[in-house]
Design an enzyme around this catalytic site. Structure first.
Site, PDB file in Angstrom:
ATOM      1  N   ASP A  73     -17.480   6.535  -1.938  1.00 47.09           N
ATOM      2  CA  ASP A  73     -16.248   6.514  -1.194  1.00 47.09           C
ATOM      3  C   ASP A  73     -16.118   8.138  -0.879  1.00 47.09           C
ATOM      4  OD1 ASP A  73     -13.716   5.960  -0.120  1.00 47.09           O
ATOM      5  OD2 ASP A  73     -12.844   6.005  -2.155  1.00 47.09           O
ATOM      6  N   ARG A  80       0.868  -1.393  -0.026  1.00 47.31           N
ATOM      7  CA  ARG A  80       0.122   0.014   0.019  1.00 47.31           C
ATOM      8  C   ARG A  80       0.901   1.118   0.019  1.00 47.31           C
ATOM      9  NH1 ARG A  80      -5.501   1.278   3.281  1.00 47.31           N
ATOM     10  NH2 ARG A  80      -6.244  -0.182   1.969  1.00 47.31           N
ATOM     11  N   HIS A  94      -7.052   0.401  -6.586  1.00 46.05           N
ATOM     12  CA  HIS A  94      -7.376  -0.724  -5.367  1.00 46.05           C
ATOM     13  C   HIS A  94      -7.945  -1.801  -6.084  1.00 46.05           C
ATOM     14  CE1 HIS A  94      -7.681  -1.557  -1.232  1.00 46.05           C
ATOM     15  NE2 HIS A  94      -8.641  -0.755  -0.992  1.00 46.05           N
ATOM     16  N   ARG A 131     -13.551  -8.707   1.707  1.00 42.09           N
ATOM     17  CA  ARG A 131     -12.127  -8.349   1.710  1.00 42.09           C
ATOM     18  C   ARG A 131     -11.301  -9.647   2.108  1.00 42.09           C
ATOM     19  NH1 ARG A 131     -10.271  -3.363   0.887  1.00 42.09           N
ATOM     20  NH2 ARG A 131      -8.261  -4.661   0.637  1.00 42.09           N
ATOM     21  N   CYS A 181     -16.489   1.291   0.164  1.00 43.36           N
ATOM     22  CA  CYS A 181     -15.649   0.652   0.533  1.00 43.36           C
ATOM     23  C   CYS A 181     -14.907   0.723   2.003  1.00 43.36           C
ATOM     24  CB  CYS A 181     -14.290   0.616  -0.625  1.00 43.36           C
ATOM     25  SG  CYS A 181     -13.769   2.593  -0.385  1.00 43.36           S
ATOM     26  N   GLN A 230      -9.880  -3.973  -3.584  1.00 44.86           N
ATOM     27  CA  GLN A 230     -11.175  -3.714  -3.093  1.00 44.86           C
ATOM     28  C   GLN A 230     -12.495  -4.158  -4.364  1.00 44.86           C
ATOM     29  OE1 GLN A 230     -12.483  -1.829  -0.402  1.00 44.86           O
ATOM     30  NE2 GLN A 230     -14.285  -2.888  -1.111  1.00 44.86           N
TER      31      GLN A 230
HETATM   32  N1   CP Z   1     -11.367  -0.550   1.913  1.00 45.45           N
HETATM   33  C1   CP Z   1     -10.132  -0.314   2.452  1.00 45.45           C
HETATM   34  O1   CP Z   1      -9.188  -0.576   1.681  1.00 45.45           O
HETATM   35  O2   CP Z   1      -9.981  -0.136   3.816  1.00 45.45           O
HETATM   36  P1   CP Z   1      -8.587  -0.026   4.678  1.00 45.45           P
HETATM   37  O3   CP Z   1      -8.129   1.378   4.192  1.00 45.45           O
HETATM   38  O4   CP Z   1      -9.337  -0.093   6.134  1.00 45.45           O
HETATM   39  O5   CP Z   1      -7.717  -1.011   4.243  1.00 45.45           O
HETATM   40  N1  NVA Z   2     -10.012   6.457  -1.678  1.00 38.98           N
HETATM   41  C1  NVA Z   2      -9.790   6.088  -0.214  1.00 38.98           C
HETATM   42  C2  NVA Z   2     -10.024   4.525  -0.124  1.00 38.98           C
HETATM   43  C3  NVA Z   2      -9.649   3.834   0.971  1.00 38.98           C
HETATM   44  C4  NVA Z   2      -9.847   2.630   1.324  1.00 38.98           C
HETATM   45  C5  NVA Z   2      -8.384   6.380  -0.317  1.00 38.98           C
HETATM   46  O1  NVA Z   2      -7.493   6.244  -0.961  1.00 38.98           O
HETATM   47  O2  NVA Z   2      -8.068   7.137   0.985  1.00 38.98           O
END
Ligand code: CP
Ligand code: NVA
Length: 319
Positions: A238, A121, A148, A304, A276, A151
């Protein structure tokens, strides 16, 4: 075999392609592969958690390189590895020499000598691409500023469960961000009917639309949330401010609020809700909407885990 090849001399044999399968975005899985992973996730969900001992990934390890916070992605991948019989090594921003300036390419080659896959990440998608370029084990995108895909796998499983397939119509109402871009590709791959509503200047971008077009159907795009949800079975939203965009908070919240992009009970109507998570109640979604009996978000969050298991098993066990 060419005439110059000697089958007894390993030095003259063609070198097979040893590059591992990386999943940096949804379109790294072809549509059949994507469906197979989602089907496997459904099977794994029906089976329940697998005992660690003797699991399919017994003795296998996953490195989890996380620059940003995470609840669902971190816990689902760590639990996935436990349930598959393997082991996950979580590496936060202060845990590796990356924080002291070691290059990503050196990290990639070093980690590849220890583990069977890497999930990362990272803020910058180009950093993930460099990690994948130098890793000799599969690299999975656990979220970047661009995409992502993990997701999106859970999103497909959730739609399939709720509607018994992909004959459903989804309206994305919100930012054209990482989650939206990957969902656009996932929808194209399985033939979901998708309309993407974003405020002007906050769309998913031409590249995401073109990639959807090369996979399957491009989504309809609009700046009108009410038009997008008309006829939809699901409203998906989101956060308005993603991780790494905190300095744009005031500007973005004002733009999305003024353009009427909050998913409240009225906009949701009798449609299902996807998000999400994490959610900012009072911004992109109201408490009433997310707590309503139309909300699929807890199934989506649980999925997930199942899709993480299916994806890692696919890449490591089958790879
Ligand atoms: N939806 C998602 O990726 O959640 P987190 O940021 O908690 O991993
Ligand atoms: N769009 C959000 C998703 C988090 C899971 C972010 O990138 O923070």
């Amino acid at each position: 075999m060419s005439e110059t090849e000697d089958p007894t001399d390993p030095g003259t044999q063609p070198i097979p392609d040893q590059s591992p399968k990386h999943v940096l975005d949804v379109d790294d899985l072809d549509p059949d592969e994507l469906l197979a992973v989602v089907e496997r996730a459904a099977y794994m969900k029906a089976q329940g958690g697998t005992a660690a001992s003797g699991g399919p990934l017994s003795g296998r390890s996953l490195a989890m390189l996380f620059e940003k916070p995470s609840t669902r992605t971190r816990v689902s991948f760590e639990t996935a590895m436990t349930q598959l019989g393997g082991h996950a090594v979580f590496l936060g921003p202060d845990d590796t020499q990356l924080g002291r300036g070691e290059p990503i390419r050196d990290t990639a080659r070093s980690l590849s000598g220890y583990v069977d896959a890497i999930t990362a990440r990272l803020y910058d998608h180009d950093d993930l691409a460099e990690l994948a370029e130098y890793a000799t084990v599969p690299v999975v995108n656990a979220l970047t500023d661009e995409a992502h895909p993990c997701q999106a796998l859970a999103d497909l499983q959730t739609v399939h469960e709720a509607f018994g397939g992909f004959d459903a119509s989804v309206a994305w109402v919100g930012d054209g961000n990482n989650v939206a871009r990957s969902f656009v590709q996932a929808a194209a791959a399985v033939g979901l009917d998708l309309t993407v509503a974003t405020p002007e200047g906050h769309g998913v971008g031409q590249d995401a639309l073109d990639r959807a077009g090369s996979i399957g159907t491009r989504p309809a795009v609009t700046h009108d949330p009410e038009a997008a949800v008309a006829g939809a079975d699901v409203v998906y939203t989101d956060v308005w401010v993603s991780m790494g965009e905190e300095d744009r908070r005031a500007e973005k919240v004002a733009a999305f609020r003024d353009a009427g992009f909050q998913v409240d009970a009225e906009l949701l109507g009798d449609r299902a809700l996807m998000h999400c998570l994490p959610a900012n109640r009072g911004e992109e979604v109201t408490d009433a909407a997310i707590e309503s009996d139309r909300s699929l978000v807890w199934d989506q969050a649980e999925n997930r885990l199942h899709t993480a298991k299916a994806l890692i098993a696919h890449l490591v066990e089958d790879g």
